[in-house]
Structure formats: C-alpha cells, structure tokens
Design a protein around this motif. Sequence first.
Motif, PDB file in Angstrom:
ATOM      1  N   LYS A  43     -94.155  22.677  13.873  1.00  0.00           N
ATOM      2  CA  LYS A  43     -94.680  21.763  12.580  1.00  0.00           C
ATOM      3  C   LYS A  43     -95.757  20.707  13.043  1.00  0.00           C
ATOM      4  O   LYS A  43     -96.879  20.619  12.015  1.00  0.00           O
ATOM      5  CB  LYS A  43     -93.198  20.932  11.956  1.00  0.00           C
ATOM      6  N   LYS A  44     -95.247  20.168  14.420  1.00  0.00           N
ATOM      7  CA  LYS A  44     -96.952  19.436  14.643  1.00  0.00           C
ATOM      8  C   LYS A  44     -98.095  19.793  14.856  1.00  0.00           C
ATOM      9  O   LYS A  44     -99.218  19.986  14.771  1.00  0.00           O
ATOM     10  CB  LYS A  44     -96.713  19.089  15.904  1.00  0.00           C
ATOM     11  N   PHE A  45     -98.353  21.296  15.673  1.00  0.00           N
ATOM     12  CA  PHE A  45     -99.214  22.596  15.907  1.00  0.00           C
ATOM     13  C   PHE A  45    -100.143  22.576  13.884  1.00  0.00           C
ATOM     14  O   PHE A  45    -100.828  22.916  14.157  1.00  0.00           O
ATOM     15  CB  PHE A  45     -98.318  24.084  16.336  1.00  0.00           C
ATOM     16  N   ASP A  46     -98.944  23.310  13.660  1.00  0.00           N
ATOM     17  CA  ASP A  46     -99.610  23.367  11.671  1.00  0.00           C
ATOM     18  C   ASP A  46    -100.675  22.521  11.336  1.00  0.00           C
ATOM     19  O   ASP A  46    -101.993  22.442  10.915  1.00  0.00           O
ATOM     20  CB  ASP A  46     -98.166  23.705  10.564  1.00  0.00           C
ATOM     21  N   SER A  50    -104.366  22.558  11.221  1.00  0.00           N
ATOM     22  CA  SER A  50    -105.331  22.784   9.534  1.00  0.00           C
ATOM     23  C   SER A  50    -106.810  21.619   9.678  1.00  0.00           C
ATOM     24  O   SER A  50    -107.169  21.947   8.648  1.00  0.00           O
ATOM     25  CB  SER A  50    -104.162  21.973   8.647  1.00  0.00           C
ATOM     26  N   LYS A  51    -105.818  20.685  10.123  1.00  0.00           N
ATOM     27  CA  LYS A  51    -106.987  19.196  10.524  1.00  0.00           C
ATOM     28  C   LYS A  51    -108.563  19.780  11.268  1.00  0.00           C
ATOM     29  O   LYS A  51    -109.287  19.011  11.507  1.00  0.00           O
ATOM     30  CB  LYS A  51    -106.980  18.148  10.776  1.00  0.00           C
ATOM     31  N   ARG A  52    -107.951  20.919  12.737  1.00  0.00           N
ATOM     32  CA  ARG A  52    -108.862  21.298  13.448  1.00  0.00           C
ATOM     33  C   ARG A  52    -108.765  20.194  14.259  1.00  0.00           C
ATOM     34  O   ARG A  52    -109.664  19.728  15.452  1.00  0.00           O
ATOM     35  CB  ARG A  52    -110.463  21.479  12.874  1.00  0.00           C
ATOM     36  N   ALA A  53    -107.775  19.591  14.662  1.00  0.00           N
ATOM     37  CA  ALA A  53    -107.561  18.148  15.615  1.00  0.00           C
ATOM     38  C   ALA A  53    -107.454  18.639  16.819  1.00  0.00           C
ATOM     39  O   ALA A  53    -107.151  19.774  16.899  1.00  0.00           O
ATOM     40  CB  ALA A  53    -106.612  17.830  15.378  1.00  0.00           C
ATOM     41  N   PHE A  54    -108.698  18.605  17.708  1.00  0.00           N
ATOM     42  CA  PHE A  54    -108.559  18.150  19.336  1.00  0.00           C
ATOM     43  C   PHE A  54    -109.048  20.210  19.696  1.00  0.00           C
ATOM     44  O   PHE A  54    -109.145  20.464  20.617  1.00  0.00           O
ATOM     45  CB  PHE A  54    -106.821  18.288  19.910  1.00  0.00           C
ATOM     46  N   PHE A  68    -106.001  30.676  18.711  1.00  0.00           N
ATOM     47  CA  PHE A  68    -104.799  29.331  18.558  1.00  0.00           C
ATOM     48  C   PHE A  68    -104.488  30.102  17.382  1.00  0.00           C
ATOM     49  O   PHE A  68    -102.962  29.603  17.197  1.00  0.00           O
ATOM     50  CB  PHE A  68    -105.863  28.326  17.534  1.00  0.00           C
ATOM     51  N   GLU A  69    -104.528  30.811  16.530  1.00  0.00           N
ATOM     52  CA  GLU A  69    -104.011  31.510  15.840  1.00  0.00           C
ATOM     53  C   GLU A  69    -102.372  32.482  16.031  1.00  0.00           C
ATOM     54  O   GLU A  69    -101.508  32.807  15.588  1.00  0.00           O
ATOM     55  CB  GLU A  69    -104.227  32.083  15.248  1.00  0.00           C
TER      56      GLU A  69
END
Length: 95
Positions: A43-46, A50-54, A68-69
């Motif tokens: 959940k945290k990864f998604d 989704s925001k392309r954070a980091f 990543f995927e």
Amino acid sequence: SPAHRLTVRPSHISGEITPHLSRSILMLANSTAISSIFPKVCKKFDQLFSKRAFVHWYTNEGMEIGEFEEAREGIAQLQNDYINMAQKAADFQIR
C-alpha cells in the motif's frame, strides 16, 4: 581460523560473568507471520510510486521505471506464496 574470530559480549552486562565460548550459533528462522507486513508495504509503495516520490533518486543512478513495477510484482507474488504456504500448513494441521 582463530585470527578471524570476533567475540561479542552484551555491553549491558558488567563484570566477567559471560563464559568464554569457543563456538557460537546463529539461528535464522522463516515464518509466515511476516506475511502480515506485505499488504502495508504494498500500500505504501503504491501510494509513493503513484506520485513518483523518490523515484528520481533511483532513475538518476540508472534504474529504470520498469524495475519498480517488477519489484512491486515480486512483492505481490511473495505475498501470494506466503498465503499459499500458510493455507497448506493450516490444511496439514487439520488432517
């Protein structure tokens, strides 16, 4: 070899009460209890992905978005494997 031996004693114990042992042991255990963490990690990864954070930190070092995927798919497969393993263990105990 004895020249490469590392002696580790608990630092919170004062005095010389720990025995001098010539051998030590390490136990690594695998448990299906770890499977409860996978949904939280996914959940945290998604959310972050989704925001392309980091992501830029990794792509600047040569990593590709597809990796990543693939990692996310790997976590999902690992989660399914643990679920199946837990189900088989439960089925075995019922018999």
